[in-house]
Design an enzyme around this catalytic site. Structure first.
Site, PDB file in Angstrom:
ATOM      1  N   ASP A  17     -17.589  21.263 -19.801  1.00 15.12           N
ATOM      2  CA  ASP A  17     -17.579  21.167 -18.478  1.00 15.12           C
ATOM      3  C   ASP A  17     -18.604  19.894 -18.059  1.00 15.12           C
ATOM      4  OD1 ASP A  17     -17.137  21.769 -15.594  1.00 15.12           O
ATOM      5  OD2 ASP A  17     -17.976  23.889 -15.773  1.00 15.12           O
ATOM      6  N   ASP A  18     -17.904  18.950 -17.473  1.00 13.37           N
ATOM      7  CA  ASP A  18     -18.724  17.784 -17.023  1.00 13.37           C
ATOM      8  C   ASP A  18     -19.391  17.043 -18.062  1.00 13.37           C
ATOM      9  OD1 ASP A  18     -17.869  18.755 -14.490  1.00 13.37           O
ATOM     10  OD2 ASP A  18     -19.898  19.193 -14.103  1.00 13.37           O
ATOM     11  N   CYS A  55     -12.698  19.767 -12.319  1.00 13.46           N
ATOM     12  CA  CYS A  55     -12.598  20.619 -13.229  1.00 13.46           C
ATOM     13  C   CYS A  55     -11.444  21.634 -13.055  1.00 13.46           C
ATOM     14  CB  CYS A  55     -13.816  21.579 -13.446  1.00 13.46           C
ATOM     15  SG  CYS A  55     -14.819  21.600 -12.222  1.00 13.46           S
ATOM     16  N   ARG A  59      -7.835  22.077 -15.245  1.00 11.06           N
ATOM     17  CA  ARG A  59      -7.591  23.422 -15.749  1.00 11.06           C
ATOM     18  C   ARG A  59      -5.984  23.862 -15.417  1.00 11.06           C
ATOM     19  NH1 ARG A  59     -12.601  25.439 -17.172  1.00 11.06           N
ATOM     20  NH2 ARG A  59     -14.143  23.648 -16.736  1.00 11.06           N
ATOM     21  N   LYS A 115     -15.043  29.852 -18.452  1.00 14.77           N
ATOM     22  CA  LYS A 115     -15.121  29.812 -17.200  1.00 14.77           C
ATOM     23  C   LYS A 115     -13.359  29.476 -16.778  1.00 14.77           C
ATOM     24  CE  LYS A 115     -15.546  25.520 -14.172  1.00 14.77           C
ATOM     25  NZ  LYS A 115     -16.859  24.192 -13.986  1.00 14.77           N
ATOM     26  N   HIS A 117     -12.117  29.316 -12.877  1.00 13.35           N
ATOM     27  CA  HIS A 117     -12.204  28.571 -11.964  1.00 13.35           C
ATOM     28  C   HIS A 117     -10.635  28.200 -11.258  1.00 13.35           C
ATOM     29  CE1 HIS A 117     -13.875  24.685 -10.056  1.00 13.35           C
ATOM     30  NE2 HIS A 117     -13.966  25.416  -9.075  1.00 13.35           N
ATOM     31  N   HIS A 219     -22.420  21.978 -17.396  1.00 14.16           N
ATOM     32  CA  HIS A 219     -22.465  21.679 -15.953  1.00 14.16           C
ATOM     33  C   HIS A 219     -23.816  22.151 -15.317  1.00 14.16           C
ATOM     34  CE1 HIS A 219     -21.297  22.578 -11.684  1.00 14.16           C
ATOM     35  NE2 HIS A 219     -20.054  22.025 -11.673  1.00 14.16           N
ATOM     36  N   ASP A 326     -13.449  18.397 -19.266  1.00  9.07           N
ATOM     37  CA  ASP A 326     -12.696  18.707 -18.202  1.00  9.07           C
ATOM     38  C   ASP A 326     -12.439  17.674 -17.235  1.00  9.07           C
ATOM     39  OD1 ASP A 326     -15.071  19.066 -17.242  1.00  9.07           O
ATOM     40  OD2 ASP A 326     -14.776  20.810 -16.106  1.00  9.07           O
ATOM     41  N   ASN A 327     -13.572  16.586 -17.282  1.00  9.49           N
ATOM     42  CA  ASN A 327     -13.269  15.494 -16.465  1.00  9.49           C
ATOM     43  C   ASN A 327     -14.402  14.547 -16.634  1.00  9.49           C
ATOM     44  OD1 ASN A 327     -14.224  17.877 -14.283  1.00  9.49           O
ATOM     45  ND2 ASN A 327     -15.779  16.587 -14.907  1.00  9.49           N
ATOM     46  N   LYS A 384     -17.184  11.753 -12.449  1.00  9.39           N
ATOM     47  CA  LYS A 384     -16.422  12.764 -11.580  1.00  9.39           C
ATOM     48  C   LYS A 384     -16.360  12.832 -10.542  1.00  9.39           C
ATOM     49  CE  LYS A 384     -16.971  17.803 -11.079  1.00  9.39           C
ATOM     50  NZ  LYS A 384     -17.841  19.047 -11.661  1.00  9.39           N
TER      51      LYS A 384
END
Length: 587
Positions: A17-18, A55, A59, A115, A117, A219, A326-327, A384
């Protein structure tokens, strides 16, 4: 396609994540990630792999094989008030056949731990979208130790909208906060991996498995045990620009970027320049980065635990494994509003201790800001939330022995997207996408492209497939928050408003010569610009992108983020905003 004993392959998708492009060792980082490095040495690294700019859209694309504007996250749930049209619901909608649903219907045991989301309501939970077992963090982020004081009896009204929800198999879970740094207590990365291993140990062994491990790390809030944080003590004392230069040099040394690449300049408030910070501010900022590094190392350690489990049960050689972010790295975020409320700084000052020694603990809440983020996205532009390369190009490791055993450590430079993963998995599993009708509802077809032809052409003869996406394939587009881009082969157009670091008009780049997006060719190549703009209009029409004025004229405001003593009005754009000496922010 060959698999051991003709067994159908298992699938393991690991999503950080991030995480920035150069935040793991095999992609040029100083952060210790021996398990991911080992995975890359027996697999391949993909250097031109793209996601969405944030994110939940990523997904949605990953689990649908199609564009986020079709799959329901054309706008994030955090900004849901902006649009009210199909494809912009803010959750994974029923217009798509989700990857776990399709695999579940075709004999796979499907698991998620981490996660989600992609929807907060019960009908949008993972157990309703094809997962046999699932433990899910439903919103975009949370405290990594499960401690959420702002959601107590004195809850700020705004927090009623998105509380820190966890569910297991669709049932609400009340996590016990780990306030004593108990190694047996909750910490996100530890728990998600241990839980997934538990699910795998309980699986029916007569079925192949599909396992989805979406970490919440790294994150913000940046939190990790001091044991991991302090391994990086002093490493970042010379600041983000020095780190950026070291990362760029290492990327070149590893052959991941060209020797003559021109990196995009850092875009950040001038007041956050390292040389202008006080000694205390530099110490605090470096400590935040040390904590980030510790989080990444801790995540890698847990990935190693999972990979060793697969070895122990004899499934490594028959498991298709992907690791990706994810990004791009997080520089600032609109997610701040629903996560920390309308008065993020008031919440930080009321509940959290961001003193130097406490950074990383359960009761600290810090982020690292755009300069550290751009050390990780270099040579690309921004980070991001932007459809520039820094926001959408991420590290990707692929390990699947039938494909990668003979080419371990290879670097693959061909363009690919997160939408390709579902068609690739279905292809390997011998499963056809249901087409336009699935489980009693109309669904959209996939937009991504399988990698099977590319990776199974090992001999690389004259007729070998040398790219995943051919000149005959449709252009790939991106749009989020009105920041848009489209790519056809090596040509890319980008649109951003002046207040989003753009020029308020379309820019044109040749990524084969300018991956940093530093030279706008829109005036020199008007014919190419016109060609790509026509493709953009086709992309908008085909994918239902809301482009222009919102359907609803209700203005979306984020009160509390516009503070006079925070640079740019957004606290997350200022590395210093969370620092204790700044005191309570007042309008």
């Amino acid at each position: 396609m060959s698999t051991p004993n003709n067994k159908r392959p298992n699938f393991l998708l690991i999503v950080a994540d991030d995480l920035g492009f150069s935040d793991v060792g095999c992609f040029g980082s100083e952060i210790r990630t021996p398990h991911l490095d080992k995975l890359a040495s027996s697999g391949v690294r993909m250097t031109d792999f793209h996601t969405a700019a944030a994110c939940s859209p990523t997904r949605a694309m990953l689990l649908s094989g199609t564009d986020n504007h079709i799959a329901g996250v054309g706008v994030m749930s955090e900004q849901k008030a902006r649009w009210d049209v199909p494809g912009h619901e803010g959750y994974l909608n029923l217009r798509v056949a989700a990857l776990p649903e399709v695999l579940q219907d075709n004999g796979y045991h499907t698991l998620l731990s981490g996660k989600w989301h992609l929807g907060l309501k019960p009908e949008y939970n993972p157990d309703k979208r094809g997962f046999d077992r699932s433990f899910a963090l439903l919103p975009g982020c949370s405290n990594h130790y499960g401690w959420e004081p702002q959601f107590g009896d004195g809850m700020i009204k705004h927090f009623e909208r998105i509380p820190p929800l966890y569910t297991e198999d669709g049932k609400l879970v009340d996590l016990k906060p780990n306030t004593a740094n108990d190694p047996n207590g909750f910490y996100s990365s530890d728990f998600y991996v241990d839980n997934l291993i538990k699910y795998l140990s309980e699986r029916p062994t007569d079925k192949p498995f599909f396992a989805f491990l979406p970490f919440a790390a790294p994150h913000w809030p940046l939190q990790v045990d001091k044991l991991y944080r302090d391994r990086y003590k002093g490493v970042y004392n010379d600041g983000p620009e020095a780190l950026r230069l070291r990362r760029l040099a290492r990327l070149k040394e590893l052959g991941l970027i060209a020797q003559d690449v021109i990196p995009h300049e850092v875009v950040a408030p001038p007041e956050t320049e390292w040389s202008t910070l006080t000694e205390e501010e530099r110490e605090l900022s470096a400590r935040a980065m040390e904590t980030f590094a510790g989080m990444v190392e801790k995540m890698d350690e847990n990935i190693g635990k999972l990979l060793k489990y697969l070895e122990r049960i004899g499934e490594t050689d028959n498991t298709f494994i992907i690791f990706q972010s994810d990004n791009g790295a997080e520089g600032a975020s609109y997610e701040a509003a629903p996560t920390m409320g309308n008065s993020i700084m008031d919440v930080v000052n009321r509940f959290y201790d961001n003193s130097l020694e406490n950074i990383g603990e359960y009761n600290s809440f810090v982020w690292y800001g755009p300069r550290w983020a751009q050390a990780a996205t270099a040579p690309s532009r921004l980070y991001k939330m932007y459809s520039t390369e820094g926001g959408i190009k991420v590290p990707m490791i692929l390990s699947y022995p039938p494909w990668t055993k003979a080419r371990g450590g290879e670097i693959v430079n061909t363009f690919a997207t997160v939408m390709d993963i579902m068609p690739t998995i279905l292809d390997l599993a011998g499963v056809q996408h249901p087409g336009k009708f699935f489980r009693g509802r109309d669904v959209e077809e996939m937009r991504g492209k399988s990698w099977v032809n590319f990776f199974e052409n090992e001999k690389r003869s004259e007729n070998a497939t040398t790219a995943i996406h051919s000149t005959d394939d449709p252009a790939v587009g991106w749009e989020l928050f009105g920041r848009a881009a489209l790519r056809k082969e090596n040509w890319k157009i980008v649109y951003m408003t002046p207040w989003s670091y753009g020029k308020g008009d379309w820019e044109l780049f040749d990524l084969s010569k300018d991956p940093g997006e530093t030279r706008d060719l829109s005036e020199k190549e008007p014919a190419k610009l016109k060609e790509l703009l026509e493709l953009w209009e086709k992309y908008v029409e085909k994918n239902g992108v809301v482009w222009g004025s919102p359907v609803s004229e209700v203005e979306v405001k984020v009160p509390g983020l516009e503070r006079k003593d925070v640079i740019g009005g957004d606290p997350l754009d200022d590395t210093r905003a969370w620092m204790p000496h700044r005191g309570h922010c007042k309008d």
